[in-house]
Design a protein around this motif. Structure first.
Motif, PDB file in Angstrom:
ATOM      1  N   GLU A  47      44.555  57.339  38.479  1.00 48.90           N
ATOM      2  CA  GLU A  47      44.002  55.982  38.571  1.00 48.90           C
ATOM      3  C   GLU A  47      43.879  55.500  40.015  1.00 48.90           C
ATOM      4  O   GLU A  47      43.777  54.303  40.253  1.00 48.90           O
ATOM      5  N   GLY A  48      43.914  56.419  40.965  1.00 45.17           N
ATOM      6  CA  GLY A  48      43.740  56.033  42.359  1.00 45.17           C
ATOM      7  C   GLY A  48      45.035  56.080  43.138  1.00 45.17           C
ATOM      8  O   GLY A  48      46.106  56.415  42.610  1.00 45.17           O
ATOM      9  N   ASP A  49      44.948  55.714  44.408  1.00 43.76           N
ATOM     10  CA  ASP A  49      46.087  55.852  45.314  1.00 43.76           C
ATOM     11  C   ASP A  49      46.726  54.526  45.705  1.00 43.76           C
ATOM     12  O   ASP A  49      47.674  54.513  46.499  1.00 43.76           O
ATOM     13  N   ASN A 317      47.996  48.334  35.202  1.00 42.03           N
ATOM     14  CA  ASN A 317      48.117  48.853  33.838  1.00 42.03           C
ATOM     15  C   ASN A 317      47.960  50.367  33.803  1.00 42.03           C
ATOM     16  O   ASN A 317      48.758  51.079  33.193  1.00 42.03           O
ATOM     17  N   GLY A 318      46.927  50.851  34.477  1.00 39.50           N
ATOM     18  CA  GLY A 318      46.698  52.290  34.506  1.00 39.50           C
ATOM     19  C   GLY A 318      47.799  53.033  35.225  1.00 39.50           C
ATOM     20  O   GLY A 318      48.245  54.104  34.792  1.00 39.50           O
ATOM     21  N   LEU A 388      40.528  55.886  30.436  1.00 32.16           N
ATOM     22  CA  LEU A 388      41.883  56.367  30.715  1.00 32.16           C
ATOM     23  C   LEU A 388      42.728  56.330  29.443  1.00 32.16           C
ATOM     24  O   LEU A 388      43.534  57.240  29.199  1.00 32.16           O
ATOM     25  N   GLY A 389      42.559  55.289  28.644  1.00 35.79           N
ATOM     26  CA  GLY A 389      43.316  55.173  27.405  1.00 35.79           C
ATOM     27  C   GLY A 389      43.004  56.307  26.449  1.00 35.79           C
ATOM     28  O   GLY A 389      43.907  56.921  25.854  1.00 35.79           O
ATOM     29  N   THR A 390      41.730  56.622  26.297  1.00 37.22           N
ATOM     30  CA  THR A 390      41.329  57.707  25.393  1.00 37.22           C
ATOM     31  C   THR A 390      41.846  59.047  25.894  1.00 37.22           C
ATOM     32  O   THR A 390      42.353  59.868  25.118  1.00 37.22           O
ATOM     33  N   LEU A 391      41.716  59.276  27.193  1.00 42.09           N
ATOM     34  CA  LEU A 391      42.176  60.532  27.775  1.00 42.09           C
ATOM     35  C   LEU A 391      43.689  60.674  27.633  1.00 42.09           C
ATOM     36  O   LEU A 391      44.201  61.765  27.328  1.00 42.09           O
TER      37      LEU A 391
END
Length: 818
Positions: A47-49, A317-318, A388-391
């Motif tokens: 989800e990034g840095d 959240n992510g 992201l949720g599905t993955l």
């Protein structure tokens, strides 16, 4: 005397074996890598840095101590915009000058020609020379630096100069009041607040913030730095809960101070509700819950739900969701026995099965809760990246071994439309699901994995584009090697065990090697120097002649365009010396000495065969060397020899082949040849002086661990030696020779008795332990000792052995036991 004799047996048989190796070549791997201590395939930066320092890591306080933004860069950018100069010029002058240049800058009066040539063309210096008010602030800030930046040392504690700091603070207040320029006014106020704070005048520090900084209209990172000081003074003045709340605001607003704010939040020791009572907005509440989630190594579901409740669109959240996935990986993905990582390598998990099952049930419940959250994140679409949720749901289903469910979740996604990191994670998850089909008798074609495996190679090669320059040149960026860990884990935790289950040990060995090769090209291409300890252990302990033959065949199949070719190509990058040395060793273990000689003939003449370290030797005596053909009565102390008198594997194989042939061709002396071969093979056990002819490591625990490997029959139980001693004795008519054989047979049987005992009993002399009692009884009743006593007591050898061997002397006439 009974107790003494029992203890004597323990010392002569067990403890001398335990401590008997002067140089203990303990089988152990490297230190535990804090970024590689559990099996993970779900990248913690998917989800990034932005919140990278707070990724899950139970081994260190923070996954990284480095903020994602640089304070010096931010400050330099602000000055560059203010003065319309180059940011790099500001950075050079403010943060990258040496001490000599610094002295000149402290006395800089605006005359650029007085400065070194390297600074005269600097746009920041030129601007300061033209703008006297900016130069005035710069010089004031330089005068405050040595007061604030005092290095702390327990050995040389220096008190802060609080008197000068107070004076500077008051001077800063006067300059703040007089300054008309808002940019400079804010910075003067910050310097004054900072001086008050470090001098211990926290009330004055806070009032400076309230009066000049809080009300400033300037959009600057300095306001966040000032708020951090304000939070610290608030704590010092007795309000830790408000302090925690204020640090949470700095955490949110200033990424360049986020790590510090996080630590200071926890230094307040405030409960989450203590900080929450000061929060007024949903954003403030979400940040407090996020900080508490980042500090929680147990289930963080409450924090996750709270952050989503208050700020469903926040990237927090992510980040928190990925943390929970990583925790579940640690708790639910078990490292395979052939490639243990982290704690699992050193400590086998032989705990209570009921407790383990109970713990797994708890963790699977957590998994379902996290998956439910992930599905909500995906379906409600409040979060900017619902994919992201599905993955996440797909990956957690794979962990739970619900591959059909995992595939269905993945089918919802369109990988070509995903952001790069999510797309990468999609490909990894898809690979994991497909790999489950590699089973014996399954029609699945492993070559369907080939495109993804080649892609993984490209990713990890990109992570490792610079090789170490020397033995002590270590990579300091291990946290960023995510694809390297993923690729290695796939080959060693999934492919290799799958091939083993199919009965293809050779292909499993190929997969182990492939998992370790992180560089596209190799500077040093010896086989074992490019393997991890786990792979080396697998090769050296698990491979048989049949496995090595299979590997030799696979080495010829590197030209194809399939998974086998990918694996074979990896092995063919490496030199053959280690390969054929191990090949020969597998034949030594199976006593096929003719084939061992052939394999060792393929090893380079200059090859250095393994000799263990002599940890207690001098520089000139740093290795242990042995001759397995010398005769010994006692196993301890082991009789090592000089390098010149030593016997290598190649020499050993040739001599054993010669003796084998003579035992057939010279029947008259066959008993002697079998005896010599038995002695030599006996010495290759862990109890002998030549253990490194068939093993690559030695541990004082070897006699307490069950036999696992093909060579353990000789290495731990002396089985072949026993068979050849029996053969030698049967072929001889000489009573003294038979006595020697019988004594050695007693020692061979002793090794099997030890293997059946409970080593822990010996530490505590546990009379109640059944295995301990059986151990004592078995040694008293060693049938070969009885034969020796009743049949060969009058031989010369009997007298010598009884005089030298305490075991024989103590127990040749056992007394009645309790």
């Amino acid at each position: 005397m009974k107790t003494f004799k029992k203890l004597s047996l323990i010392f002569s048989i067990f403890l001398l074996t335990f401590f008997g190796e002067i140089a203990v070549n303990l089988a152990c791997g490297g230190e535990i890598d804090p970024y590689d201590y559990y099996i993970t395939y779900f990248h913690n930066n998917v989800e990034g840095d932005e919140y990278a320092p707070f990724a899950y890591n139970q081994m260190v306080y923070l996954n990284s101590e480095t903020d994602v933004e640089s304070e010096s860069d931010i400050n330099s950018r602000e000055w560059a915009r203010y003065l319309s100069v180059k940011k790099d010029d500001v950075l050079k002058v403010m943060y990258k000058t040496d001490s000599a240049t610094n002295v000149k800058l402290i006395s800089f009066n605006g005359n650029v020609s007085q400065l070194p040539d390297s600074l005269q063309q600097n746009s920041f210096i030129q601007a300061l020379g033209k703008r006297k008010e900016s130069l005035k602030y710069y010089l004031f800030a330089k005068s405050c630096e040595p007061l604030a930046d005092v290095e702390f040392s327990l050995w040389d504690a220096k008190p802060r100069d609080t008197i000068t700091m107070e004076s500077k603070a008051k001077e800063g207040l006067k300059l703040t009041e007089d300054e008309k320029d808002d940019f400079l006014k804010l910075r003067y106020a910050y310097q004054a607040e900072r001086m008050f704070h470090f001098a211990g005048y926290h009330t004055e520090s806070k009032s400076t913030y309230d009066k000049y900084i809080k009300t400033s209209k300037v959009n600057s990172a300095v306001k966040g730095w000032a708020l951090a000081l304000y939070a610290g003074s608030t704590r010092r003045l007795g309000n830790p809960e408000e302090s925690a709340f204020l640090f949470s605001k700095v955490f949110a607003s200033n990424p360049e101070r986020r790590v510090q704010a996080y630590k200071n939040y926890y230094y307040t020791s405030s409960p989450v509700n203590g900080a929450l009572k000061y929060a007024k907005t949903n954003n403030e509440k979400a940040n407090i819950w996020a900080i508490n989630g980042f500090g929680n190594t147990d289930s963080g579901l409450e924090s996750l739900n709270k952050v989503y409740q208050y700020e469903p669109k926040s990237i927090l959240n992510g980040t928190l969701l990925v943390r929970e996935v990583n925790k579940l990986e640690q708790d639910l993905i078990e490292a395979n026995d052939i490639a243990k990582v982290g704690y699992n390598y050193y400590f086998s998990d032989n705990g209570n099965p009921k407790y383990k099952d109970s713990l797994k049930t708890v963790n699977l419940k957590r998994l379902n809760e996290i998956r439910n959250f992930a599905v909500k994140l995906a379906t409600e679409k409040k979060y900017p990246q619902p994919e992201l949720g599905t993955l996440t749901a797909a990956y957690l289903s794979w962990i739970e071994n619900k591959d059909f469910m995992a595939s269905n979740y993945l089918a919802i996604l369109k990988p070509d439309k995903l952001p790069e990191r999510l797309r990468d994670q999609y490909r990894i998850t898809d690979l994991l699901i497909k790999a489950k089909n590699i089973k014996k008798g399954n029609p699945f074609n492993e070559n369907d994995l080939l495109p993804t495996l080649k892609w993984l190679d490209e990713k990890r090669f990109a992570e490792n584009n610079t090789q170490p320059k020397g033995q002590y040149d270590y990579d300091t960026d291990e946290a960023e090697k995510r694809f390297s860990r993923t690729t290695r884990n796939f080959y060693q935790q999934i492919l290799a065990p799958a091939y083993l289950n199919m009965g293809d040990t050779a292909k499993a060995a190929l997969a182990m090697v492939k998992g370790d090769l992180v560089y596209k090209t190799l500077k040093e291409n010896s086989l074992f120097q490019n393997m991890s300890y786990q792979s080396i252990a697998f090769w050296q302990k698990n491979l048989s002649p049949k496995s090595m033959q299979g590997l030799a065949v696979y080495k010829t199949k590197s030209a194809g365009n399939d998974v086998t070719a990918v694996l074979a190509t990896a092995l063919n990058q490496l030199k053959n010396d280690d390969f054929y040395e191990l090949f020969g060793t597998t034949y030594l273990r199976t006593h096929q000495y003719d084939k061992a000689v052939q394999m060792f003939a393929k090893v380079s003449p200059a090859y250095k065969y393994f000799s263990p370290e002599n940890w207690y030797g001098s520089e000139s005596n740093s290795k242990l060397y042995a001759n397995p053909f010398i005769e010994t009565i006692n196993d301890y102390p082991k009789k090592y020899v000089t390098a010149k008198a030593s016997v290598s594997k190649k020499t050993f194989a040739a001599e054993m082949l010669r003796l084998q042939k003579l035992a057939v061709s010279d029947k008259k002396n066959a008993a002697l040849y079998y005896y010599k071969m038995a002695n030599a093979v006996y010495q290759t056990g862990y109890f002998g002086n030549s253990w490194f002819l068939i093993s690559y490591d030695w541990s004082s625990y070897d006699n307490g661990n069950p036999a696992r490997y093909v060579y353990d029959g000789d290495y731990k139980k002396a089985q072949t030696a026993k068979a050849w001693y029996l053969k030698a004795r049967a072929l001889s008519t000489n009573a003294d020779f038979k006595a020697k054989c019988t004594f050695m047979l007693a020692k061979c049987l002793q090794k099997q008795i030890i293997m059946n005992a409970n080593p822990l009993s010996f530490y505590y002399y546990d009379k109640k332990d059944v295995k301990w009692r059986n151990f004592i009884k078995a040694n008293y009743n060693n049938p070969y000792l009885k034969e020796l006593r009743f049949n060969y007591a009058k031989t010369p050898y009997y007298a010598v052995a009884a005089g030298e061997c305490s075991y024989l002397a103590d127990f040749i006439k056992p007394k009645t036991q309790n």
